[in-house]
Design an enzyme around this catalytic site. Structure first.
Site, PDB file in Angstrom:
ATOM      1  N   GLU A 162     -19.426  43.162  66.037  1.00 12.85           N
ATOM      2  CA  GLU A 162     -18.737  43.288  64.749  1.00 12.85           C
ATOM      3  C   GLU A 162     -17.250  43.567  64.940  1.00 12.85           C
ATOM      4  OE1 GLU A 162     -22.238  44.724  61.746  1.00 12.85           O
ATOM      5  OE2 GLU A 162     -21.284  46.303  62.915  1.00 12.85           O
ATOM      6  N   GLU A 235     -28.335  40.970  63.123  1.00 13.21           N
ATOM      7  CA  GLU A 235     -28.810  42.241  62.565  1.00 13.21           C
ATOM      8  C   GLU A 235     -29.144  42.014  61.103  1.00 13.21           C
ATOM      9  OE1 GLU A 235     -26.319  45.646  62.967  1.00 13.21           O
ATOM     10  OE2 GLU A 235     -25.914  45.319  65.104  1.00 13.21           O
TER      11      GLU A 235
END
Length: 614
Positions: A162, A235
């Site tokens: 991320e 995710e």
């Protein structure tokens, strides 16, 4: 001429392929560092029975290099054994070894000693990259040998986590990518980012397949992916984590499976975060910062399909039904429920006050100004700061840069508690003599290192100084506690002498529980001990009625934190930590020692609220 091995996973025309055949990654996150190693196989078998064909796991750097240059890959840190176990069970492995992992893990996985040296984390800063390269020189060859191209189970490797929501240093991402390739990684490389164009642009790098993280963002992800890339949600948040002082977050099975089905209908692949959450044992729980510090609780159950102790729920059954058609053969049978100990209770016997515990610790360092945890090489926990002070009547004590909480004493009298997002000053007591003098003690607690956002890498302890009015107090003595030294380095408790140490040889305890002489008067804070005689060791849930703000050890192993603010009421105590016969639970509480320790037959995560990550 040596031919470069072919990767197992490739892609093109929007399709993921395994050895040339169309493939769906049906994965779930299971973190070896959050599970007792004796239970790794059980949790992986439950994942396979859920219908997963892949397991994904982070590699937390700070778990393996707690002291700079000292690498640990044994026992609980044996990530290679976890990966090989997954392969033996029939699972591929999606490994995520980036220097930063987030994961609600202390400091986002970056060692505290490194963030104590540079704040330019996750950049091409020379100091940061030199440490990353030394770590990768040790780690990556171990992973490279376990790739599918060499007969192992690793089929994909994540470059960074991320990054597009944190920074924009292209040189850093390219350095990580090139470092993986040069150290022998040939399998599929990926990045992972949220579902905005800005995140994708800043988190992507040539030579790596993009993937997404979201709770409900299938349509947004499908619109943002590159035309030739398959849709992968690295995710998919099927649940959520909890902070102390909040409610327990849950997501319904219906909501979760609806997003999974939507993703699969788009031709996508999925990794459920978390499939099995596990536990933030020791002091590994991280924290968020959103205008204030938000420490994460000890449990990482995350309302996952496979519960903290391996219990299977409606989410597990829903995923098993949805994943089954993607397999050529029947799924493995569903394992039996985990075994639990029957309910029991044992009184907590006080052994000494918080200040008694402080006095039992050796002096770590002296300095004119208070030193930070980093300056004391203290990874986490508690540090006692002491200085002799004098002050006029009506004076006020203030702490500048408190991270995160301090219990304040003067000549042994408890004056109160200061907190970084609350009161940072208090009135000093009036006495007949002028000026008043005395021994000031502040027991400072780090409540969790920030794992996400702009506060990543911040320091702990007293960052600036302690003032009496406008004047700084100087001449500080520091004691780091709990100690990482063995218990026999402290004063032995006669009642406990001769008892074997608890932690199995395969486990590196977070720290040893302090041990001191019992005192006559029962203190309201400090160290207390409860003893259980167990005939048949099994999993247990421990509760601490009346406890305030404590650390809990079972047979010398630090289970984690217990706090009256909740929501978590019970701590998970896995079966391998228990032994037949005598078992000892120690509690070091800065606020209030409870009356007993209870073994309960069911977990209690506190009041619930529905929460869905976007």
């Amino acid at each position: 001429m040596t031919q470069t091995p072919s990767p197992a996973l490739t892609y093109g025309d929007g399709e993921l392929r395994r050895h040339g055949r169309p493939f769906r990654m049906l994965s779930g996150a299971v973190h070896y560092f959050r599970i007792h190693p004796d239970q790794w196989e059980d949790r992986l078998r439950r994942l396979a029975a859920m219908g997963a064909n892949t397991v994904d796991t982070y590699i937390p750097w700070n778990f393996h290099e707690r002291v700079e240059g000292r690498f640990d890959f044994d026992g609980w840190c044996d990530a290679e054994r976890f990966i090989r176990l997954a392969g033996e069970i029939g699972l591929d492995v999606f490994v995520r070894p980036s220097p930063y992992i987030c994961a609600e893990w202390s400091n986002g996985g970056i060692p505290f000693w490194l963030s104590g040296r540079t704040r330019a984390l996750r950049t091409s800063d020379e100091v940061f990259l030199a440490a990353v390269d030394a770590w990768y020189d040790e780690l990556i060859p171990r992973l490279a040998a376990l790739q599918a191209a060499h007969g192992g189970p690793i089929t994909a490797v994540q470059i960074e986590n991320e990054y597009g929501s944190f920074g924009s240093d292209r040189d850093y991402l390219e350095h990580l990518r090139d470092g993986l390739r040069s150290r022998g990684i040939v399998e599929l490389l990926t990045t992972a980012d949220g579902t905005t164009a800005d995140m994708v642009v800043n988190g992507s790098v040539d030579g790596a397949m993009g993937s997404f993280t979201f709770g409900t963002g299938v349509a947004a992800a499908a619109a943002l992916r590159k035309p030739d890339e398959p849709l992968l949600c690295a995710e998919l948040w099927g649940g959520w984590f909890d902070h102390w002082g909040e409610q327990h977050h849950v997501r319904s099975a219906q909501s979760m499976i609806g997003t999974v089905e939507e993703l699969l209908a788009e031709g996508g692949s999925v990794s459920l975060y978390m499939a099995h959450g596990g536990t933030n044992f020791g002091l590994w729980a991280g924290a968020n910062h959103d205008g204030r510090l938000q420490p994460t609780i000890t449990s990482y159950d995350s309302d996952a399909p496979i519960g903290e102790d391996g219990t299977l729920n409606d989410k597990f059954r829903a995923l098993r039904a949805v994943f089954a058609p993607f397999h050529d053969a029947d799924l493995p049978p569903v394992p039996d429920p985990p075994r639990r100990q029957p309910a029991a209770s044992a009184p907590l016997t006080p052994r000494g006050s918080l200040l008694d515990v402080v006095r039992a610790m050796p002096v770590t360092a002296t300095a004119p100004m208070p030193l930070t945890f980093e300056g004391l090489a203290a990874e986490d926990g508690l540090v006692a700061y002491e200085a002799r002070i004098s002050f006029p009547p009506g004076a006020e004590l203030s702490v500048d840069g408190l991270h995160d909480r301090a219990v304040v004493f003067l000549d042994g009298e408890r004056l109160g508690v200061l907190e970084r997002d609350g009161e940072l000053s208090l009135a000093l007591p009036s006495r007949e003599e002028t000026p008043v003098s005395g021994l000031l003690t502040l027991v400072v607690e780090s409540q969790g290192r920030v794992n996400y956002g702009a506060h990543l890498g911040e320091h702990k302890g007293i960052l600036t100084g302690v003032r009496i009015g406008r004047r700084f107090a100087h001449g500080w003595t520091h004691r780091v506690l709990p100690l990482t030294a063995p218990a026999d380095s402290l004063v032995e408790d006669e009642a406990l002498a001769g008892q074997p140490e608890a932690a199995a040889s395969s486990i590196q305890p977070e720290t040893s529980a302090p041990s001191i002489q019992p005192e006559a008067a029962a203190p309201s804070d400090g160290l207390a001990v409860a003893v259980f005689d167990i005939a048949d060791p099994a999993d247990a849930w421990l509760a601490f009625p009346g406890g305030g703000n404590g650390l809990v050890w079972l047979n010398g192993f630090l289970l984690g934190r217990n706090r009256a603010v909740g929501p978590q009421v019970t701590l998970y105590a896995p079966g391998p930590l228990w032994r037949a016969g005598r078992n000892e639970v120690r509690v070091l509480d800065t606020d209030a020692i409870g009356s007993a320790v209870e073994i309960r037959e069911e977990p209690d995560f506190g009041p619930r609220e529905e929460f869905i990550g976007v």
